[in-house]
Design a protein around this motif. Structure first.
Motif, short mmCIF file in Angstrom:
data_model
loop_
_atom_site.label_atom_id
_atom_site.label_comp_id
_atom_site.label_asym_id
_atom_site.label_seq_id
_atom_site.Cartn_x
_atom_site.Cartn_y
_atom_site.Cartn_z
N ALA A 2 7.57 30.42 85.19
CA ALA A 2 6.46 31.11 85.70
C ALA A 2 6.08 30.11 87.28
N ALA A 3 5.26 30.84 88.01
CA ALA A 3 5.04 30.17 89.38
C ALA A 3 4.11 28.90 89.12
N HIS A 4 2.96 29.18 88.11
CA HIS A 4 2.10 28.01 87.91
C HIS A 4 2.78 26.82 87.28
N ASN A 5 3.90 27.03 86.49
CA ASN A 5 4.40 26.00 85.91
C ASN A 5 5.36 25.23 87.17
N ASP A 6 5.94 25.97 88.17
CA ASP A 6 6.45 25.30 89.16
C ASP A 6 5.36 24.46 90.00
N LEU A 7 4.32 25.25 90.27
CA LEU A 7 3.38 24.37 91.01
C LEU A 7 2.97 23.30 90.21
N GLY A 8 2.62 23.21 89.04
CA GLY A 8 2.45 22.01 88.28
C GLY A 8 3.43 21.05 88.46
N ARG A 9 4.84 21.33 88.30
CA ARG A 9 5.77 20.20 88.35
C ARG A 9 5.66 19.46 89.75
N TRP A 10 5.49 20.51 90.93
CA TRP A 10 5.61 19.97 92.20
C TRP A 10 4.21 19.04 92.46
N GLY A 11 3.31 19.28 91.64
CA GLY A 11 1.94 18.42 91.93
C GLY A 11 2.08 17.22 91.22
N GLU A 54 -3.49 11.85 84.28
CA GLU A 54 -3.56 13.12 84.03
C GLU A 54 -3.41 13.88 85.46
N VAL A 55 -2.60 14.88 85.76
CA VAL A 55 -2.39 15.46 87.09
C VAL A 55 -2.85 16.92 86.79
N LYS A 56 -3.74 17.12 87.91
CA LYS A 56 -4.01 18.88 87.80
C LYS A 56 -3.75 19.14 89.11
N THR A 57 -3.19 20.39 89.36
CA THR A 57 -2.84 20.90 90.59
C THR A 57 -3.31 22.11 90.76
#
Length: 126
Positions: A2-11, A54-57
C-alpha cells in the motif's frame, strides 16, 4: 504494498538520515519484539542516552500534525518494546523517547520536526 506503507518507510529513512546528520548513531531501524516495534533506536551524539524514536509521516497537516497521533496506547506499546530492547541488549543508559514527524512526499518538500523527550513512559502497575 500500500502507498501509505511506502510513505511510512520513506519517512523512517528520512528520519534516520536526519538523526545521523545530527551525530546520532543508529543502532536499529524497525526493531521488532512480538507485535510491537521501535522505528529507530539510536545513541545521542554524546553517547550518554538511548533515544527511542517514533516516526510519524504524513502527506500534509490539514487535519492534525503527525505527532498528535501518538496516543496513550502507542506510548504504552513503545514503552513495553523499549523495555524488551533494553533487557535484550543489557543497555545501561538513560532512555529518552522522541518523536520525529515527517511531512511531505518528496525529498524536496519534506519538513522534519524532531521532538526530543516528547513523552515520559507511563508507570505500569501489575
Amino acid at each position: 504494498m500500500a502507498a501509505h506503507n511506502d510513505l511510512g518507510r520513506w519517512g523512517e529513512q528520512k528520519a534516520a538520515e536526519f538523526l545521523a546528520a545530527k551525530g546520532y548513531r543508529i543502532l536499529h531501524q524497525d526493531w521488532k519484539t512480538g507485535r510491537r516495534d521501535l522505528d529507530i533506536v539510536a545513541l545521542t551524539p554524546d553517547g550518554s542516552t538511548l533515544a527511542v524514536v517514533e516516526v510519524k509521516t504524513r502527506r500534509g497537516t490539514d487535519f492534525a500534525t503527525p505527532e498528535q497521533s501518538v496516543d496513550w496506547r502507542k506510548i504504552r506499546s513503545l514503552t513495553m518494546a523499549a523495555g524488551a530492547y533494553v533487557n535484550r541488549y543489557a543497555i545501561d543508559l538513560d532512555i529518552r523517547f522522541d518523536i520525529i514527524s515527517v511531512v511531505g512526499m518528496s525529498d524536496d518538500t519534506a519538513s522534519i520536526n524532531h521532538i526530543e523527550g516528547a513523552f515520559l513512559p507511563p508507570v505500569i502497575t501489575r
